[in-house]
Design a protein around this motif. Sequence first.
Motif, PDB file in Angstrom:
ATOM      1  N   MET A   1       0.868  -1.389   0.109  1.00 13.06           N
ATOM      2  CA  MET A   1      -0.094  -0.113  -0.070  1.00 13.06           C
ATOM      3  C   MET A   1       0.838   1.279   0.131  1.00 13.06           C
ATOM      4  SD  MET A   1      -2.817   0.922   2.860  1.00 13.06           S
ATOM      5  CE  MET A   1      -3.603  -0.512   2.829  1.00 13.06           C
ATOM      6  N   ILE A   7      -8.081   8.059  -0.839  1.00 13.93           N
ATOM      7  CA  ILE A   7      -8.426   6.849  -1.597  1.00 13.93           C
ATOM      8  C   ILE A   7      -9.908   7.307  -2.451  1.00 13.93           C
ATOM      9  CG2 ILE A   7      -9.742   4.824  -1.251  1.00 13.93           C
ATOM     10  CD1 ILE A   7      -8.216   4.550   1.580  1.00 13.93           C
ATOM     11  N   ILE A   8      -9.821   6.876  -3.528  1.00 11.42           N
ATOM     12  CA  ILE A   8     -11.094   7.577  -4.285  1.00 11.42           C
ATOM     13  C   ILE A   8     -12.110   6.473  -4.689  1.00 11.42           C
ATOM     14  CG2 ILE A   8     -11.688   8.576  -6.617  1.00 11.42           C
ATOM     15  CD1 ILE A   8      -8.842   9.591  -6.659  1.00 11.42           C
ATOM     16  N   GLN A   9     -13.389   6.635  -4.095  1.00 15.28           N
ATOM     17  CA  GLN A   9     -14.245   5.464  -4.361  1.00 15.28           C
ATOM     18  C   GLN A   9     -15.190   5.526  -5.703  1.00 15.28           C
ATOM     19  OE1 GLN A   9     -13.686   3.116  -1.944  1.00 15.28           O
ATOM     20  NE2 GLN A   9     -14.923   3.541  -0.006  1.00 15.28           N
ATOM     21  N   SER A  10     -15.646   4.741  -5.903  1.00 20.54           N
ATOM     22  CA  SER A  10     -16.371   4.746  -7.199  1.00 20.54           C
ATOM     23  C   SER A  10     -17.724   5.503  -6.850  1.00 20.54           C
ATOM     24  CB  SER A  10     -16.348   3.661  -7.831  1.00 20.54           C
ATOM     25  OG  SER A  10     -17.348   2.687  -6.951  1.00 20.54           O
ATOM     26  N   LEU A  15     -11.666   9.350   0.318  1.00 20.24           N
ATOM     27  CA  LEU A  15     -11.668   9.163   2.031  1.00 20.24           C
ATOM     28  C   LEU A  15     -10.003   9.590   2.104  1.00 20.24           C
ATOM     29  CD1 LEU A  15     -12.738   5.494   2.102  1.00 20.24           C
ATOM     30  CD2 LEU A  15     -13.812   7.304   2.627  1.00 20.24           C
ATOM     31  N   HIS A  42      -9.906   8.713  11.749  1.00 22.06           N
ATOM     32  CA  HIS A  42      -8.846   8.298  10.764  1.00 22.06           C
ATOM     33  C   HIS A  42      -9.294   8.772   9.327  1.00 22.06           C
ATOM     34  CE1 HIS A  42      -7.350   6.148  14.425  1.00 22.06           C
ATOM     35  NE2 HIS A  42      -8.552   5.431  14.297  1.00 22.06           N
ATOM     36  N   LEU A  43     -10.185   8.475   8.918  1.00 23.64           N
ATOM     37  CA  LEU A  43     -10.484   8.651   7.551  1.00 23.64           C
ATOM     38  C   LEU A  43     -11.736   9.724   7.290  1.00 23.64           C
ATOM     39  CD1 LEU A  43     -10.621   5.161   6.156  1.00 23.64           C
ATOM     40  CD2 LEU A  43      -8.848   6.945   5.635  1.00 23.64           C
ATOM     41  N   TYR A  76      -4.972   4.223  -4.715  1.00 22.30           N
ATOM     42  CA  TYR A  76      -5.258   3.349  -5.687  1.00 22.30           C
ATOM     43  C   TYR A  76      -5.464   3.788  -7.057  1.00 22.30           C
ATOM     44  CZ  TYR A  76      -5.785   0.770  -1.122  1.00 22.30           C
ATOM     45  OH  TYR A  76      -5.653   0.209  -0.058  1.00 22.30           O
ATOM     46  N   ASP A  77      -5.717   2.860  -7.920  1.00 18.61           N
ATOM     47  CA  ASP A  77      -6.299   3.370  -9.166  1.00 18.61           C
ATOM     48  C   ASP A  77      -7.249   4.169  -9.179  1.00 18.61           C
ATOM     49  OD1 ASP A  77      -4.336   1.832 -10.090  1.00 18.61           O
ATOM     50  OD2 ASP A  77      -5.460   0.127 -10.745  1.00 18.61           O
ATOM     51  N   PRO A  79     -10.761   5.367 -10.192  1.00 18.04           N
ATOM     52  CA  PRO A  79     -12.034   4.772 -10.659  1.00 18.04           C
ATOM     53  C   PRO A  79     -12.352   5.324 -12.148  1.00 18.04           C
ATOM     54  CG  PRO A  79     -12.281   4.808  -8.370  1.00 18.04           C
ATOM     55  CD  PRO A  79     -11.032   5.792  -8.937  1.00 18.04           C
TER      56      PRO A  79
ATOM     57  N   LYS B 183     -24.153  -4.928  -4.998  1.00 17.61           N
ATOM     58  CA  LYS B 183     -22.878  -4.578  -5.610  1.00 17.61           C
ATOM     59  C   LYS B 183     -21.700  -5.732  -5.081  1.00 17.61           C
ATOM     60  CE  LYS B 183     -20.310  -0.579  -6.862  1.00 17.61           C
ATOM     61  NZ  LYS B 183     -20.243   0.896  -6.396  1.00 17.61           N
ATOM     62  N   ASN B 237     -14.680  -3.074  -8.115  1.00 14.58           N
ATOM     63  CA  ASN B 237     -13.808  -2.138  -9.298  1.00 14.58           C
ATOM     64  C   ASN B 237     -12.820  -3.051  -9.961  1.00 14.58           C
ATOM     65  OD1 ASN B 237     -14.858   0.191  -9.377  1.00 14.58           O
ATOM     66  ND2 ASN B 237     -13.286   1.200  -8.035  1.00 14.58           N
ATOM     67  N   ARG B 240      -8.810  -7.895  -8.961  1.00 13.92           N
ATOM     68  CA  ARG B 240      -7.909  -8.511  -8.177  1.00 13.92           C
ATOM     69  C   ARG B 240      -8.374  -9.600  -7.552  1.00 13.92           C
ATOM     70  NH1 ARG B 240      -5.405  -3.099  -5.447  1.00 13.92           N
ATOM     71  NH2 ARG B 240      -6.227  -1.867  -6.940  1.00 13.92           N
ATOM     72  N   GLU B 250     -10.017  -1.031   9.862  1.00 14.78           N
ATOM     73  CA  GLU B 250      -9.791   0.456  10.092  1.00 14.78           C
ATOM     74  C   GLU B 250     -11.215   0.955  10.822  1.00 14.78           C
ATOM     75  OE1 GLU B 250      -7.431   2.617  10.290  1.00 14.78           O
ATOM     76  OE2 GLU B 250      -5.968   1.876   8.859  1.00 14.78           O
ATOM     77  N   ASP B 252     -13.484   3.377  13.290  1.00 16.26           N
ATOM     78  CA  ASP B 252     -13.420   4.788  13.355  1.00 16.26           C
ATOM     79  C   ASP B 252     -14.333   5.190  14.542  1.00 16.26           C
ATOM     80  OD1 ASP B 252     -12.148   7.469  13.342  1.00 16.26           O
ATOM     81  OD2 ASP B 252     -11.902   7.080  10.900  1.00 16.26           O
ATOM     82  N   ARG B 258     -13.848  -0.205   8.382  1.00 15.53           N
ATOM     83  CA  ARG B 258     -13.421  -0.139   6.723  1.00 15.53           C
ATOM     84  C   ARG B 258     -12.255  -1.265   6.506  1.00 15.53           C
ATOM     85  NH1 ARG B 258     -13.626   5.239   7.622  1.00 15.53           N
ATOM     86  NH2 ARG B 258     -15.532   6.270   6.286  1.00 15.53           N
ATOM     87  N   ASP B 279     -16.531  -0.805  -2.193  1.00 11.91           N
ATOM     88  CA  ASP B 279     -15.816   0.037  -3.280  1.00 11.91           C
ATOM     89  C   ASP B 279     -14.332  -0.409  -3.003  1.00 11.91           C
ATOM     90  OD1 ASP B 279     -15.344   2.066  -4.891  1.00 11.91           O
ATOM     91  OD2 ASP B 279     -17.429   2.856  -4.167  1.00 11.91           O
ATOM     92  N   VAL B 280     -13.427   0.530  -3.331  1.00  6.48           N
ATOM     93  CA  VAL B 280     -11.755   0.345  -3.233  1.00  6.48           C
ATOM     94  C   VAL B 280     -11.696  -0.040  -1.779  1.00  6.48           C
ATOM     95  CG1 VAL B 280      -9.994   1.573  -3.574  1.00  6.48           C
ATOM     96  CG2 VAL B 280     -11.769   2.026  -5.032  1.00  6.48           C
TER      97      VAL B 280
END
Lengths: 543, 526
Positions: A1, A7-10, A15, A42-43, A76-77, A79, B183, B237, B240, B250, B252, B258, B279-280
Amino acid sequence: MSDKPLIIQSDRSLLLDVHAPDANTCRNDIIPFSELVKAPEHLHTYMISPLSLWNALSAGIKGDRILEILEKWSRYDFPTSVRSFIIETCSRYGSICLVNNDGDTYALKCKDNTTFRVLLLARSLREMLLPSVNDNTFLIRKFNRGNVKLALIKLGYPVDDRIPLVKGDPVSINLKAELRDYQRLAVNSVYGNGGPGTGYGTVVMPCGSGKTVTGIALMERLQTRTLILCPNVIAVRQWIRELSEKSDIDISLVGEYSGEKKEIKPVTVATYQILTYRPEVDGSFPHMNLISREKWGLVIYDEVHLLPAPVFRFTAELQSIYRIGLTATLVREDGHEEDVFSLVGPKRYDVPWIDLEQKGWISQANCVEVRVPMAQSMILEYASSNARERFSLASNNPEKMKMVSYLLQKHKGEGILIIGQYLDQLKEISKTFDYPLITGSTSNTKRAELYNAFREGTLRVLVVSKVANFAIDLPDASVAIQVSGTFGSRQEEAQRLGRILRPKKTPCYFYTLVTKYSVEEEFSANRRKFLIEQGYRYTVYDN
Amino acid sequence: MTIDGSDIKILTAVTLAGKAKLNFIYSFFSDDFAENVQFCIESLVRRKLLKWEKDCLLITDEGRKHYRIDGLFGHEKVPSNTKHLECVTGLTVCAMINLLISGKSCKSSIFPNLNPEGLKDIYALIKDLALTSGALYLSSERYLPDVEIINKLAGLTNADLALTLIRTHYSEEAASATRAFIKTLSSCPATENSMLGMLSFYLLLHNTTANAKEIASLLLNLNTVEKDNDICFVNPNANRTPKNSTPKLECDTDLSIRFDHDSALPPLLWLYADIVKTDVVCEWLLSKDGLFRALDAGVSLDRIKEELSYPYYNQLLELWLVNYNRIKVYDNCIVRCSDDLITVMENHKPLKEHILSNISFGVYYMKRSTAKTWQEILCSICNFDRLPLALDLTSKPASQMVINTGDRFDISEDTQTENTQVTNPRTLELTTDRLIQYFSLGSTVTATAMDYGAKHSIVNQAIKSKKTYLLIETLENKFVAKPFEAIKTEDKGMIVKLLILPVRKEVLLPLSSFYRVTSLEAFSSH
């Protein structure tokens, strides 16, 4: 990591890992085009919406730059769906632009005939669009500028407003206090580059973090006639006091326009109530009409989350004026947050409360939920009551009195606010412990007298109803005991905590008394949400 | 008993779905649809249901077993000429769901002769139905009487299409959790679409009372032997491959949990937390209901704490645990015996082990799960063919009683017949059966004596209600019946004409006492 913080969610949420290196830089990068949703430990979650993107574009940030920022910080990638969304949404910006025209109209120019036809068919715009001799162009009355923009945003067509804001008559004002970093950032984010698309917006900062100073700083930047709107008379006077103490303005230029005084001066501080007052139910708003005729250069909306619906109309007519909305909790129970963003201005700055606490700008708060057993005498009554009655019974649990007594003893000598929802309960507390009570029926003079005594330290405990939820500056208050509240109102919880957040050397305590095994537990859990999402932790004392 | 992979998937899906309610299936027939759209949808759903029903009944007949049906629901929108059919169909759906979620009985009692292939067919049927109904529901959220939707629905044959539809028409605000589930499931390579279908369907069926403990226990046991990472939720997504790595949770302060999409699902997370987003980074939310669910399943708090490893949650979890422990309902049996049997009860080893506690002199609290065993033992000792059942009506005056919401109301008859089998399709007499009527009516009432004609009218009115079904219990079996009418007899009694639903047999049942629940009055007859 990787160590990248984002972190980009779809689903277009971002985040932000606050523990990652460069998290702060990343946050500053993403704030202009995303909105903070929650900021626990945290996030932190930010959200990209069409409105947030269009606001960024209107402030001069290009779509490519947004993609670049996201690419740069993404762990990450990226989306593809989010990328497509940003490209597609940004491409719609600029298809309609608003420019100056002769007389009392503006010209609304559509990029192509298709867009023109869409607008032509839109029912919400029908009465506001006037024909024009030019192709693909409408005319609109100047006073309709805000309403047209709002309607177009709702249709999914953001307007590229190229009409610069108008500066009002000059007023000399300089801030005496030094601005903190985040306050400067907030002022800059609203003022922008001074060009089209900037000069208006909403700033969200915790109670006690210096929103008033931020407002005065913007006044200093603009040096113009200013209208300041507040939720109540006490807040009006606080503003006047702050202007007097923290700026070099000639105080004779500052006027109060409220139920008690009617002064219109180069800097006028008014209440929302006086603006929305009308003698007859269906009549016009005499004070609003009077004030709106003045040539203001800046309007400051204090506690903008309380902006009453009639003031929206007033605000819609002030689209050519600089304006800033200030709030700690932009949570409206009527769902009008979007209207606030559209008319007052988009959220330009938002800072997690806990960040400011860690930097010492607001007091360190200990949030404690104390669970109090239900009084034996009310267990049966509670069981046979309906939901609403149960909440009331639980809130008024007489066992809470013992805990109030204990906490008063524990924090003896400190500035304590006992805050509640039910007047009978508050009267009982006031009577039992012999502390003065402030409710809606307390006169403004009496309120001011009691608040002053509290500020001066001659009075250490005040019992207050919801009238003290907002805009009351009591710097020495360090303990709040919430004995009851308005069901699950998150905003109320946060605002009440805000009463004790003015920075001080010792930590402050925010106690919420909750009747154990009652509906109050559930409501309390909901009330806590906002503050938890701002990074606060609650400790629960059971027994 | 062996449980195969398909079972695991189904059970997981059902359990994950949480508080599904059966009533929801008929919400498709809501007023919000334009009439023609409603007709199309009803037809479509009906076709699916009919196909399913046919298979179910076939299985039932082959097994020569009846099954218990708990779910009862109305069907106001069903055209009058198909009322009866829909009723059967709806109940069949309920039954199927109940059977599937109970897992054990599903295989051992109901489908004794069903081979794995047959079971797969049932899953396929569920999937098909689920996708259709799920999509219908989702489209109904937007109130779109759109021909295009209907066309899409008509051609709906696979999960991808359903997902497309869901994504197109699903209301963002309606239920993000549903979408997240869908999903997740759609992205799980080993889970297949049947799980997706089952889940989306089940989310619509909000009225079923799933035996969470049983399912969860099964799953927990299974999870320990399941090695192929079957129930793994991964990022939709990315392409993998999920790893068997220990997930890095994680947690919170806002109760969100998460974990990175590269990780496998933590073993217990699905039990005590509710999924919010996949999601990711997958996001779950710790909740009180979730904790209760896990505790119901026999998971200890320490195990949950260990998995979360986030001290901030400990206090909250402990407070919830205290709340959870405040009250418990035990579903067991009370047996009362005469003095001469006390020695046997307390000393006869095969009996003793079924006694949970001795409530008072000669009164025992006994396990329901092993009722068949200890009843057989007692029958043999007492030389009974069957044990007399106490209906506990003695405390209630015949003509006056206070009835509270949620009470069960009995129609009992005492005609003695030895045989509980259907001897004549039109004159089934159930000797020891109880006829328990569930009423959804509300308030506390007091019964008063009434004249015979009035009683008859009220009985007729009650049993003709679309919401009235009867559950007939024998020692071994339970039947669901739909009453049609009450027929007067010469001795001023009444006979109720019923249709036993699973077998579609019409029967006449003498009515001895009947406690009616209305806002006004109740009465007794006979």
